[in-house]
Enzyme design. Structure first.
Site, PDB file in Angstrom:
ATOM      1  N   PHE A  23       7.623  -0.517   3.738  1.00 48.20           N
ATOM      2  CA  PHE A  23       8.730   0.285   3.225  1.00 48.20           C
ATOM      3  C   PHE A  23       9.415  -0.424   2.068  1.00 48.20           C
ATOM      4  O   PHE A  23       9.657  -1.638   2.134  1.00 48.20           O
ATOM      5  CB  PHE A  23       9.801   0.504   4.305  1.00 48.20           C
ATOM      6  CG  PHE A  23       9.347   1.181   5.553  1.00 48.20           C
ATOM      7  CD1 PHE A  23       9.378   2.559   5.672  1.00 48.20           C
ATOM      8  CD2 PHE A  23       8.913   0.436   6.644  1.00 48.20           C
ATOM      9  CE1 PHE A  23       8.987   3.187   6.844  1.00 48.20           C
ATOM     10  CE2 PHE A  23       8.527   1.048   7.822  1.00 48.20           C
ATOM     11  CZ  PHE A  23       8.559   2.430   7.924  1.00 48.20           C
ATOM     12  N   ASP A  24       9.779   0.328   1.049  1.00 48.92           N
ATOM     13  CA  ASP A  24      10.783  -0.138   0.105  1.00 48.92           C
ATOM     14  C   ASP A  24      12.133  -0.095   0.814  1.00 48.92           C
ATOM     15  O   ASP A  24      12.277   0.541   1.872  1.00 48.92           O
ATOM     16  CB  ASP A  24      10.764   0.768  -1.128  1.00 48.92           C
ATOM     17  CG  ASP A  24      11.765   0.336  -2.180  1.00 48.92           C
ATOM     18  OD1 ASP A  24      12.052  -0.877  -2.286  1.00 48.92           O
ATOM     19  OD2 ASP A  24      12.274   1.216  -2.900  1.00 48.92           O
ATOM     20  N   GLY A  25      13.131  -0.736   0.210  1.00 53.63           N
ATOM     21  CA  GLY A  25      14.448  -0.784   0.836  1.00 53.63           C
ATOM     22  C   GLY A  25      15.391   0.310   0.368  1.00 53.63           C
ATOM     23  O   GLY A  25      15.575   1.331   1.028  1.00 53.63           O
TER      24      GLY A  25
END
Length: 308
Positions: A168-170
């Site tokens: 996941f990106d943040g």
């Protein structure tokens, strides 16, 4: 057929529910070119009917789906539903292809060109993967984690057959776009770092994919199938802005197994080492770079995607 008996085992709210379009699950790019060239779906339907007994090649999200369904050994924990703009005739090939590969997919909705996302609510879906940007945006607006699958993505490695790997990106994915708004609207990187350091102990608001991370944690805790979940946070953040991201996950009582604070370095090569079955990011440039290395999808959320 006794419909009550047929529906009894469903209990979709007790499972992790993933809705997926046919083009995300299988490689229908050649057939889709016929559809786009003709302007009439009947040529497309005829082609799919002619190929009914020819299994479609695996698509970008195939590995993700195969591993998710493997968690059902012993007890039903995951439900995968085909949610497609395809017509019902073409849907027959989707189900036959799934059967060919041993994917026990039982449910499907085929809307023949109409937006299918409206069925996400009744399904209680945790995730929607599609190749249609409008459907993805509508799903996100409805509060469902959703991503547009980059159909040209490199397929997942087969190195970890017993481990579902998700990256996941943040900001604007796991977390809200609060900090990204500061970066874009209030002075760039310096303002971003000052904002995050001042709020390092204040959890970020949740982003659209927090519920999916929660569902993956439940799946990991319940798993007794020999399958495992491994997650990674892969973000352009760097120190000192890393601390707020970590403390946010701690406040949510959620964990990731790996965290990469890349400070703007291209993500693709790092993702290739992690070998995820799927990677989610809100910025198209990151998705495009990642797609050369791993399966990737664009999350059309947050300020970066506000203007179309």
């Amino acid at each position: 057929m006794d419909e009550t008996a047929a529906l009894a085992p469903a209990a979709p709210d007790a499972r992790l529910v993933v809705a997926i379009s046919s083009r995300a699950l299988f490689d229908f790019e050649e057939e889709n070119q016929v559809f786009e060239a003709g302007g009439d779906d009947r040529d497309y339907m005829q082609l799919q009917l002619e190929r009914l007994d020819v299994p479609a090649r695996p698509g970008v999200a195939f590995s993700l789906v195969r591993k998710l369904l493997a968690f059902n050994a012993g007890a039903p924990r995951v439900d995968v539903v085909v949610l497609s703009r395809n017509d019902p005739v073409s849907g027959m090939r989707v189900f036959r292809s799934a059967q060919h590969y041993g994917l026990p997919i039982e449910r499907g909705m085929f809307s023949r060109g109409r937006p299918p996302w409206r069925y996400l609510g009744p399904l209680k879906a945790n995730l929607f993967l599609s190749t249609n940007e409008d459907d993805v945006r509508a799903a996100l607006d409805a509060g469902v984690a959703a991503a547009r699958v980059a159909t040209h993505s490199r397929h997942a490695a087969e190195t970890h057959p017993d481990e579902l790997r998700i990256a996941f990106d943040g900001d604007a994915v796991l977390f809200s776009d609060e900090a990204e708004r500061v970066y874009q609207q209030e002075g760039g990187l310096a303002a971003f770092h000052a904002h995050e350091v001042a709020r390092s102990t204040t959890p970020l608001p949740p982003g659209p994919f927090k519920p999916l991370l929660e569902a993956l944690h439940r799946l990991q805790r319940a798993a007794a199938s020999g399958m495992h979940v491994r997650t990674a946070l892969v973000t352009a953040r760097s120190a000192p802005a890393h601390e707020r991201a970590i403390r946010t996950l701690m406040a949510w009582q959620l964990e990731v197994d790996e965290a990469m604070f890349l400070g703007g370095l291209p993500k693709g090569e790092f993702l290739r080492q992690f070998e995820p079955d799927f990677f989610f990011d809100d910025q198209t440039r990151h998705v495009e770079h990642a797609a050369g290395h791993v399966p990737a999808g664009h999350v059309a959320a947050g300020i970066t995607n506000a203007a179309r």
